[in-house]
Design a protein around this motif. Sequence first.
Motif, PDB file in Angstrom:
ATOM      1  N   PRO A   1      44.665  10.304  63.824  1.00 49.18           N
ATOM      2  CA  PRO A   1      45.559   9.219  64.259  1.00 49.18           C
ATOM      3  C   PRO A   1      45.004   8.411  65.437  1.00 49.18           C
ATOM      4  O   PRO A   1      45.382   7.266  65.616  1.00 49.18           O
ATOM      5  CB  PRO A   1      46.837   9.963  64.689  1.00 49.18           C
ATOM      6  CG  PRO A   1      46.768  11.292  64.048  1.00 49.18           C
ATOM      7  CD  PRO A   1      45.322  11.612  63.856  1.00 49.18           C
ATOM      8  N   GLN A   2      44.093   9.002  66.213  1.00 49.90           N
ATOM      9  CA  GLN A   2      43.508   8.280  67.345  1.00 49.90           C
ATOM     10  C   GLN A   2      42.540   7.196  66.888  1.00 49.90           C
ATOM     11  O   GLN A   2      42.158   6.336  67.667  1.00 49.90           O
ATOM     12  CB  GLN A   2      42.758   9.248  68.274  1.00 49.90           C
ATOM     13  CG  GLN A   2      43.663  10.242  68.975  1.00 49.90           C
ATOM     14  CD  GLN A   2      42.858  11.136  69.894  1.00 49.90           C
ATOM     15  OE1 GLN A   2      42.301  12.140  69.469  1.00 49.90           O
ATOM     16  NE2 GLN A   2      42.776  10.754  71.162  1.00 49.90           N
ATOM     17  N   VAL A   3      42.106   7.282  65.645  1.00 50.29           N
ATOM     18  CA  VAL A   3      41.212   6.247  65.119  1.00 50.29           C
ATOM     19  C   VAL A   3      41.887   5.514  63.952  1.00 50.29           C
ATOM     20  O   VAL A   3      41.239   4.975  63.066  1.00 50.29           O
ATOM     21  CB  VAL A   3      39.821   6.814  64.695  1.00 50.29           C
ATOM     22  CG1 VAL A   3      39.024   7.202  65.928  1.00 50.29           C
ATOM     23  CG2 VAL A   3      39.956   8.018  63.765  1.00 50.29           C
TER      24      VAL A   3
ATOM     25  N   GLY B   1      42.878  15.870  79.462  1.00 42.50           N
ATOM     26  CA  GLY B   1      42.783  14.426  79.422  1.00 42.50           C
ATOM     27  C   GLY B   1      42.814  14.027  77.962  1.00 42.50           C
ATOM     28  O   GLY B   1      42.870  14.900  77.086  1.00 42.50           O
ATOM     29  N   CYS B   2      42.798  12.738  77.683  1.00 47.45           N
ATOM     30  CA  CYS B   2      42.888  12.300  76.290  1.00 47.45           C
ATOM     31  C   CYS B   2      42.176  10.962  76.141  1.00 47.45           C
ATOM     32  O   CYS B   2      42.360  10.073  76.964  1.00 47.45           O
ATOM     33  CB  CYS B   2      44.359  12.161  75.908  1.00 47.45           C
ATOM     34  SG  CYS B   2      44.606  11.649  74.208  1.00 47.45           S
ATOM     35  N   LEU B   3      41.359  10.842  75.097  1.00 48.89           N
ATOM     36  CA  LEU B   3      40.626   9.595  74.884  1.00 48.89           C
ATOM     37  C   LEU B   3      41.592   8.422  74.676  1.00 48.89           C
ATOM     38  O   LEU B   3      41.231   7.280  74.912  1.00 48.89           O
ATOM     39  CB  LEU B   3      39.696   9.723  73.668  1.00 48.89           C
ATOM     40  CG  LEU B   3      38.516  10.692  73.833  1.00 48.89           C
ATOM     41  CD1 LEU B   3      37.710  10.781  72.551  1.00 48.89           C
ATOM     42  CD2 LEU B   3      37.630  10.291  74.996  1.00 48.89           C
ATOM     43  N   SER B   4      42.817   8.712  74.272  1.00 47.18           N
ATOM     44  CA  SER B   4      43.806   7.656  74.040  1.00 47.18           C
ATOM     45  C   SER B   4      44.600   7.315  75.297  1.00 47.18           C
ATOM     46  O   SER B   4      45.370   6.356  75.302  1.00 47.18           O
ATOM     47  CB  SER B   4      44.765   8.054  72.922  1.00 47.18           C
ATOM     48  OG  SER B   4      44.056   8.256  71.727  1.00 47.18           O
TER      49      SER B   4
ATOM     50  N   GLN C   1      45.264  22.948  70.193  1.00 50.97           N
ATOM     51  CA  GLN C   1      46.683  22.644  70.408  1.00 50.97           C
ATOM     52  C   GLN C   1      46.890  21.182  70.803  1.00 50.97           C
ATOM     53  O   GLN C   1      47.828  20.532  70.344  1.00 50.97           O
ATOM     54  CB  GLN C   1      47.261  23.577  71.478  1.00 50.97           C
ATOM     55  CG  GLN C   1      47.324  25.014  70.989  1.00 50.97           C
ATOM     56  CD  GLN C   1      47.783  25.961  72.089  1.00 50.97           C
ATOM     57  OE1 GLN C   1      48.969  26.109  72.331  1.00 50.97           O
ATOM     58  NE2 GLN C   1      46.846  26.598  72.760  1.00 50.97           N
ATOM     59  N   HIS C   2      45.993  20.669  71.622  1.00 51.19           N
ATOM     60  CA  HIS C   2      46.078  19.254  72.039  1.00 51.19           C
ATOM     61  C   HIS C   2      45.927  18.337  70.814  1.00 51.19           C
ATOM     62  O   HIS C   2      46.712  17.415  70.612  1.00 51.19           O
ATOM     63  CB  HIS C   2      44.989  18.977  73.085  1.00 51.19           C
ATOM     64  CG  HIS C   2      44.900  17.544  73.522  1.00 51.19           C
ATOM     65  ND1 HIS C   2      45.194  17.144  74.801  1.00 51.19           N
ATOM     66  CD2 HIS C   2      44.556  16.413  72.846  1.00 51.19           C
ATOM     67  CE1 HIS C   2      45.033  15.823  74.885  1.00 51.19           C
ATOM     68  NE2 HIS C   2      44.636  15.362  73.709  1.00 51.19           N
ATOM     69  N   GLU C   3      44.916  18.625  69.992  1.00 46.71           N
ATOM     70  CA  GLU C   3      44.649  17.766  68.833  1.00 46.71           C
ATOM     71  C   GLU C   3      45.733  17.920  67.774  1.00 46.71           C
ATOM     72  O   GLU C   3      46.129  16.956  67.127  1.00 46.71           O
ATOM     73  CB  GLU C   3      43.265  18.075  68.236  1.00 46.71           C
ATOM     74  CG  GLU C   3      42.094  17.864  69.191  1.00 46.71           C
ATOM     75  CD  GLU C   3      42.077  16.502  69.861  1.00 46.71           C
ATOM     76  OE1 GLU C   3      42.537  15.513  69.261  1.00 46.71           O
ATOM     77  OE2 GLU C   3      41.619  16.433  71.021  1.00 46.71           O
ATOM     78  N   ASN C   4      46.201  19.150  67.600  1.00 51.49           N
ATOM     79  CA  ASN C   4      47.261  19.385  66.608  1.00 51.49           C
ATOM     80  C   ASN C   4      48.528  18.605  66.985  1.00 51.49           C
ATOM     81  O   ASN C   4      49.232  18.091  66.112  1.00 51.49           O
ATOM     82  CB  ASN C   4      47.543  20.881  66.497  1.00 51.49           C
ATOM     83  CG  ASN C   4      48.349  21.212  65.260  1.00 51.49           C
ATOM     84  OD1 ASN C   4      47.872  21.031  64.136  1.00 51.49           O
ATOM     85  ND2 ASN C   4      49.581  21.640  65.436  1.00 51.49           N
ATOM     86  N   ASP C   5      48.800  18.501  68.282  1.00 45.18           N
ATOM     87  CA  ASP C   5      49.931  17.692  68.754  1.00 45.18           C
ATOM     88  C   ASP C   5      49.809  16.246  68.273  1.00 45.18           C
ATOM     89  O   ASP C   5      50.801  15.625  67.906  1.00 45.18           O
ATOM     90  CB  ASP C   5      49.986  17.700  70.290  1.00 45.18           C
ATOM     91  CG  ASP C   5      50.839  18.838  70.848  1.00 45.18           C
ATOM     92  OD1 ASP C   5      51.488  19.557  70.059  1.00 45.18           O
ATOM     93  OD2 ASP C   5      50.861  18.990  72.091  1.00 45.18           O
ATOM     94  N   HIS C   6      48.578  15.714  68.294  1.00 44.54           N
ATOM     95  CA  HIS C   6      48.376  14.319  67.859  1.00 44.54           C
ATOM     96  C   HIS C   6      48.860  14.123  66.419  1.00 44.54           C
ATOM     97  O   HIS C   6      49.334  13.053  66.064  1.00 44.54           O
ATOM     98  CB  HIS C   6      46.889  13.946  67.924  1.00 44.54           C
ATOM     99  CG  HIS C   6      46.437  13.482  69.275  1.00 44.54           C
ATOM    100  ND1 HIS C   6      46.986  12.409  69.933  1.00 44.54           N
ATOM    101  CD2 HIS C   6      45.462  13.951  70.098  1.00 44.54           C
ATOM    102  CE1 HIS C   6      46.369  12.237  71.103  1.00 44.54           C
ATOM    103  NE2 HIS C   6      45.440  13.159  71.229  1.00 44.54           N
ATOM    104  N   LEU C   7      48.737  15.158  65.604  1.00 37.46           N
ATOM    105  CA  LEU C   7      49.138  15.031  64.197  1.00 37.46           C
ATOM    106  C   LEU C   7      50.657  14.951  64.065  1.00 37.46           C
ATOM    107  O   LEU C   7      51.182  14.553  63.029  1.00 37.46           O
ATOM    108  CB  LEU C   7      48.595  16.202  63.364  1.00 37.46           C
ATOM    109  CG  LEU C   7      47.086  16.470  63.478  1.00 37.46           C
ATOM    110  CD1 LEU C   7      46.683  17.579  62.527  1.00 37.46           C
ATOM    111  CD2 LEU C   7      46.277  15.207  63.201  1.00 37.46           C
TER     112      LEU C   7
HETATM  113 ZN    ZN Z   1      44.289  13.422  72.905  1.00 37.60          ZN
END
Ligand code: ZN
Length: 168
Positions: free
Chosen positions: A42-44, A80-83, A122-128
């Motif tokens: 989703p970030q891309v 942190g987060c690239l987004s 866990q951080h990336e799974n949250d993005h989903l």
């Molecule tokens: Zn992130």
Amino acid sequence: MGEESLREKSLPVEEVTDEIRRLVDAMFDTMEEKDGIGLAAPQVGHNIRLFVVGIESQRFIFINPEIIETSQETCTMEEGCLSIPKIYEAVVRPSKVRVQFLNLEGKRKTIDAEGLLARVIQHENDHLNGVLFVDRLDEELREEAIERFNKKQENALKKRLQKYKRKG
Ligand code: ZN
């Protein structure tokens, strides 16, 4: 990086095709270019359940991941987060997770992760699920982080305008 797609719940990958494999390659490129250690589709701009992780020289790909177990034990790590550029905050999450996913061959796998890998999963799974790490902060910290983020955006805009004025 599309903003609106960050708040949506992403849909499962129906089949692991060459298109998906190409997207995975492109995601690793983007992530490494920006010195990230994880990136979710989703970030891309793709609202599908897929993310990649790169820790040291190890690469991990998670397609249709499901966190099926989390430890009672938690730990605090700075995220942190690239987004959400330039915002870093301490977040509390379970220390260990067991995650089920499909690999690039479409085979079901399970891994137990701890430490940094468990954290990034866990951080990336949250993005989903349309969740950002700032959502995991206490209300006060969260507002502060968002305020700082807005201020940074504002300052960046002002700087750009000043530059433009000088040039113009
Ligand atoms: Zn992130």
